[in-house]
Enzyme design. Structure first.
Site, mmCIF file in Angstrom:
data_model
loop_
_atom_site.group_PDB
_atom_site.id
_atom_site.type_symbol
_atom_site.label_atom_id
_atom_site.label_comp_id
_atom_site.label_asym_id
_atom_site.label_seq_id
_atom_site.Cartn_x
_atom_site.Cartn_y
_atom_site.Cartn_z
ATOM 1 N N ASN A 132 -0.532 2.750 -11.433
ATOM 2 C CA ASN A 132 -0.390 3.009 -12.873
ATOM 3 C C ASN A 132 -1.453 2.253 -13.665
ATOM 4 O O ASN A 132 -2.082 2.802 -14.577
ATOM 5 C CB ASN A 132 0.994 2.567 -13.362
ATOM 6 N N GLY A 163 8.810 -6.006 -25.475
ATOM 7 C CA GLY A 163 9.215 -4.660 -25.862
ATOM 8 C C GLY A 163 8.907 -4.365 -27.313
ATOM 9 O O GLY A 163 7.794 -4.595 -27.792
ATOM 10 N N GLU A 185 9.656 -5.914 -29.798
ATOM 11 C CA GLU A 185 9.417 -7.126 -30.596
ATOM 12 C C GLU A 185 7.973 -7.596 -30.502
ATOM 13 O O GLU A 185 7.608 -8.601 -31.117
ATOM 14 C CB GLU A 185 10.363 -8.238 -30.160
ATOM 15 N N ASP A 194 2.775 -1.575 -17.549
ATOM 16 C CA ASP A 194 1.520 -1.323 -16.848
ATOM 17 C C ASP A 194 0.408 -0.977 -17.831
ATOM 18 O O ASP A 194 -0.736 -1.421 -17.668
ATOM 19 C CB ASP A 194 1.708 -0.181 -15.848
ATOM 20 N N GLY A 251 6.395 10.189 -18.247
ATOM 21 C CA GLY A 251 5.761 9.823 -16.992
ATOM 22 C C GLY A 251 4.867 8.620 -17.134
ATOM 23 O O GLY A 251 4.181 8.453 -18.152
#
Length: 306
Positions: A47, A222, A224, A253, A288
Site C-alpha cells: 500500500n 485519525g 483529530e 499507509d 480500497g
C-alpha cells in the site's frame, strides 16, 4: 523542494485483501449477513509503495509473495503502478499473505495471515543492498519478521540512510532498535503498546518515547490530526482535513507514504506532517486501500483548498 524524484525503498508486506462489507460489525459469537465481498491488492508495505509511486517517488519494493495466483496479481498490480518489483521474491510452497477486512459503519477491523511475508528475511535485504545504497529514504512496517526489521534498520544506519518505522501491528521494541529509528509513526494505541502502558495523554506518552532517543515521533490520531516532536523537543500538532470518508482501510499507509515523500523532498517536519495528513485525507475518500491512494495532483488540490 528538490527537483528530482526521491528514491524510496519500501521493505514490508504484500497481502491480498479480502474485503467484506456489512451494515455493522458482529459481536463475538454472532453471525450476520454481509453485503459484498471484494478481492483487492493490499498489505502495508505494498500500500505504501503504491502511494509513494502515485505521489511521484521512484519506489522500490522489497518483500515476498507465494507461488500462487494472488502473488502473481500482487506483482502485476505494483508493476502497473510503476513500482520497481525486482526486490520481491516468490516463495515456493507458501501462500501469499492475506488480510480479512470487515468494513462497517465507516470503519474497519482486520485479521492478517502472514503467509510468504514471514519469509522476508535479512538475506533478502542483503541481496538488495545496492537498492538500499541508492535510496533517499527507507520505509518499514511490522508485518514482516522483527529480525528483518532490525537488520534493515542497522544496515540503513551503517549506510547513512534515513529510516521511517511505522510500528504496525505494534509490539514492544527494544531500546537499542528504537534509538536507530529516525522517524517513528505510531497511532495512539500503537504508542501505548510500544510503551506498555494504557495511561497518559498523547503529549505525555511522546515525552516518554523521547527517552528512548527516537529523533522524530509522529503520532497519528485519525480525525483529530497528528501530534509530532522533532529533535528540538518541541511538540506540535496538525489538525485533520475534513473530507467525506468512504473507506479508512489505507489511511495510515497513505499518511506514512506522504510523510516519507515530503521528508525525502527536504520539507520541514511540520510541513511533512501537514502533507501526510492531506495524503491520508484524500485516500479515505475512495474505496480500497491501494485503489484509494491519491496522486500528487489530488493532494496539491486539497492543500490549495485549505
Amino acid at each position: 523542494m528538490i527537483d528530482r524524484k526521491p528514491v524510496i525503498v519500501v521493505i514490508g508486506s504484500l497481502n491480498m485483501d479480502i474485503v467484506i462489507e456489512a451494515d455493522r460489525q458482529p459481536q463475538m459469537g454472532e453471525t450476520i449477513l454481509g453485503n459484498k465481498i471484494t478481492f483487492l491488492p493490499g498489505g502495508k508495505g505494498a500500500n505504501q509503495a503504491v502511494a509513494l509511486a502515485r505521489l511521484g517517488a521512484r519506489t522500490v519494493m522489497i518483500g515476498a509473495v507465494g507461488n500462487d495466483a494472488f502473488g502473481q496479481q500482487m506483482i502485476a498490480s505494483l508493476d502497473r503502478e510503476g513500482v520497481d518489483t525486482s526486490g520481491i521474491k516468490i516463495v515456493d510452497g507458501e501462500v501469499t499473505g492475506l488480510a480479512s477486512i470487515l468494513l462497517a459503519q465507516g470503519d474497519n477491523c482486520i485479521v492478517c495471515i502472514p503467509g510468504a511475508n514471514a519469509h522476508c528475511t535479512p538475506e533478502d535485504v542483503e541481496r538488495n543492498l545496492s537498492i538500499i545504497e541508492a535510496a533517499d529514504m527507507i520505509l518499514l512496517q511490522m508485518e514482516i519478521p522483527l529480525d528483518t526489521i532490525r537488520y534493515t534498520i542497522t544496515t540503513a544506519k551503517r549506510l547513512g540512510k534515513r529510516v521511517i518505522l511505522n510500528p504496525a501491528p505494534a509490539t514492544p521494541l527494544p531500546a537499542d532498535l528504537l534509538e536507530q529509528v529516525d522517524y517513528l509513526t505510531p497511532n495512539f494505541s500503537e504508542l501505548q503498546i510500544l510503551l506498555e502502558t494504557n495511561e497518559g495523554n498523547v503529549t505525555e506518552l511522546i515525552k516518554q518515547m523521547q527517552v528512548r532517543k527516537v529523533d522524530h515521533i509522529i503520532v497519528t490520531q485519525g480525525d483529530e490530526g497528528a501530534t509530532f516532536v522533532g529533535q528540538d523537543g518541541l511538540v506540535g500538532r496538525v489538525s485533520s482535513h475534513k473530507v467525506n470518508v468512504v473507506d479508512t482501510t489505507g489511511a495510515g499507509d497513505a499518511f506514512n507514504a506522504g510523510l516519507a515523500f515530503s521528508i525525502a523532498m527536504n520539507e520541514s517536519l511540520k510541513d511533512a506532517v501537514f502533507f501526510a495528513n492531506a495524503t491520508a485525507a484524500q485516500a479515505v475518500t475512495k474505496y480500497g486501500a491501494q485503489n484509494g491512494m491519491p496522486n500528487i495532483e489530488d493532494v496539491k488540490k486539497l492543500l490549495s483548498e485549505l
